[in-house]
Design a protein around this motif. Sequence first.
Motif, PDB file in Angstrom:
ATOM      1  N   ALA A  41       1.147  -1.169   0.082  1.00 23.58           N
ATOM      2  CA  ALA A  41       0.240   0.232   0.156  1.00 23.58           C
ATOM      3  C   ALA A  41       1.013   1.398   0.029  1.00 23.58           C
ATOM      4  O   ALA A  41       0.504   2.672  -0.179  1.00 23.58           O
ATOM      5  N   ASN A  42       2.173   0.989  -0.093  1.00 23.14           N
ATOM      6  CA  ASN A  42       2.944   2.641   0.716  1.00 23.14           C
ATOM      7  C   ASN A  42       4.019   2.405  -0.269  1.00 23.14           C
ATOM      8  O   ASN A  42       4.914   3.068  -0.154  1.00 23.14           O
ATOM      9  N   GLN A  43       4.235   1.357  -0.858  1.00 15.28           N
ATOM     10  CA  GLN A  43       5.609   1.257  -1.672  1.00 15.28           C
ATOM     11  C   GLN A  43       5.623   2.646  -2.531  1.00 15.28           C
ATOM     12  O   GLN A  43       6.579   3.560  -2.976  1.00 15.28           O
ATOM     13  N   ASP A  44       4.501   3.248  -3.054  1.00 17.06           N
ATOM     14  CA  ASP A  44       4.347   3.690  -4.456  1.00 17.06           C
ATOM     15  C   ASP A  44       5.088   6.036  -3.060  1.00 17.06           C
ATOM     16  O   ASP A  44       5.027   6.367  -4.074  1.00 17.06           O
ATOM     17  N   VAL A  45       4.192   5.755  -1.866  1.00 16.56           N
ATOM     18  CA  VAL A  45       5.267   6.581  -0.972  1.00 16.56           C
ATOM     19  C   VAL A  45       6.408   6.627  -0.816  1.00 16.56           C
ATOM     20  O   VAL A  45       6.337   7.690  -1.151  1.00 16.56           O
ATOM     21  N   ILE A  46       6.619   5.783  -0.591  1.00 15.23           N
ATOM     22  CA  ILE A  46       8.055   5.947  -0.092  1.00 15.23           C
ATOM     23  C   ILE A  46       8.807   5.868  -1.478  1.00 15.23           C
ATOM     24  O   ILE A  46      10.025   7.386  -1.187  1.00 15.23           O
ATOM     25  N   PHE A  47       8.864   5.255  -2.151  1.00 10.15           N
ATOM     26  CA  PHE A  47       9.332   5.852  -3.386  1.00 10.15           C
ATOM     27  C   PHE A  47       8.591   6.450  -3.735  1.00 10.15           C
ATOM     28  O   PHE A  47       8.382   6.322  -5.337  1.00 10.15           O
ATOM     29  N   LEU A  49       7.201   8.942  -7.113  1.00  6.36           N
ATOM     30  CA  LEU A  49       8.632   9.483  -8.165  1.00  6.36           C
ATOM     31  C   LEU A  49       8.579  11.092  -7.995  1.00  6.36           C
ATOM     32  O   LEU A  49       8.479  11.908  -9.392  1.00  6.36           O
ATOM     33  N   ALA A  50       7.089  11.615  -7.569  1.00  5.88           N
ATOM     34  CA  ALA A  50       6.676  12.728  -7.794  1.00  5.88           C
ATOM     35  C   ALA A  50       7.411  13.875  -6.839  1.00  5.88           C
ATOM     36  O   ALA A  50       7.481  15.149  -7.066  1.00  5.88           O
ATOM     37  N   VAL A  51       8.601  13.087  -5.680  1.00  3.78           N
ATOM     38  CA  VAL A  51       9.474  13.777  -5.457  1.00  3.78           C
ATOM     39  C   VAL A  51      10.368  13.340  -5.559  1.00  3.78           C
ATOM     40  O   VAL A  51      10.867  12.313  -4.535  1.00  3.78           O
ATOM     41  N   PRO A  52      11.140  14.240  -5.743  1.00  5.84           N
ATOM     42  CA  PRO A  52      12.207  13.850  -6.039  1.00  5.84           C
ATOM     43  C   PRO A  52      13.663  13.370  -5.334  1.00  5.84           C
ATOM     44  O   PRO A  52      14.420  12.134  -5.495  1.00  5.84           O
ATOM     45  N   LYS A  53      13.471  14.378  -4.300  1.00  5.46           N
ATOM     46  CA  LYS A  53      14.776  14.051  -2.865  1.00  5.46           C
ATOM     47  C   LYS A  53      14.265  12.988  -2.352  1.00  5.46           C
ATOM     48  O   LYS A  53      14.811  11.615  -1.816  1.00  5.46           O
ATOM     49  N   LEU A  54      12.858  12.715  -2.143  1.00  8.70           N
ATOM     50  CA  LEU A  54      12.641  11.786  -1.251  1.00  8.70           C
ATOM     51  C   LEU A  54      12.862  10.463  -1.835  1.00  8.70           C
ATOM     52  O   LEU A  54      13.318   9.440  -2.044  1.00  8.70           O
ATOM     53  N   TRP A  55      12.140  10.687  -3.413  1.00  5.39           N
ATOM     54  CA  TRP A  55      12.760   9.061  -4.316  1.00  5.39           C
ATOM     55  C   TRP A  55      14.207   9.054  -4.592  1.00  5.39           C
ATOM     56  O   TRP A  55      14.419   7.356  -4.270  1.00  5.39           O
ATOM     57  N   GLU A  56      14.621   9.924  -4.253  1.00  9.05           N
ATOM     58  CA  GLU A  56      16.135   9.747  -4.880  1.00  9.05           C
ATOM     59  C   GLU A  56      16.763   8.248  -3.133  1.00  9.05           C
ATOM     60  O   GLU A  56      17.486   7.885  -2.940  1.00  9.05           O
TER      61      GLU A  56
END
Length: 204
Positions: A41-47, A49-56
């Motif tokens: 449920a939270n994979q796309d929140v952790i990773f 893609l909409a927030v580059p710094k958090l994705w990186e």
Amino acid sequence: AEIQAALDKLLASKDVTPAMHAALGWHFPVIKIIAPDWAKANQDVIFSLAVPKLWEAAWDGYITFNPVYADLLPEFRKHYEKAIETMPERETAKRMDKESVNHLAQHLLIAKVHGLSFGDGPDLLMAFYEKAPLAQREHAAWFLGRRCLEEDTQKPRFWIALKPVIEARIAWAEATKDMAVIGSEIAALAHALEFAPGPFSEVS
């Protein structure tokens, strides 16, 4: 339930930081085991893609500190694709940028050697070579040589899996003919080929 509540609280925090996402990315495979529904449920929140710094941050934590997990490859294909796409802009002096991109190369090579699937789409290792700066291509070739020392390279599957990639790299080098661009990548590949069980051209 307590673990999920703690994770929910962490993600909901107003003070969420890249460091938190790096930790969640690092430990994501363990979270997926102990709290699979929450992880899904939270994979796309952790990773994100909409927030580059958090994705990186999350991606760097995952790719740098984890081995290849075959079951995660199709789910994470979009993240491997983004990592390949952003490689050139991440060719910086920052240690984590270098570690992340180097481990990306390693994951792609290991997946190729063992026939692991990223799901539908273009070959990601070939896509890596199209985008990778010289330093990362050299690292990939070095890593391949190291795997030759660790794997049972007398098994045909090792070389059959890699043959199209190596042939493509050699053809590219012959067409380029610019040592400043080719660097030591081809020399490292030549070293790896010394472990092949007979002439490389006869591998089938």
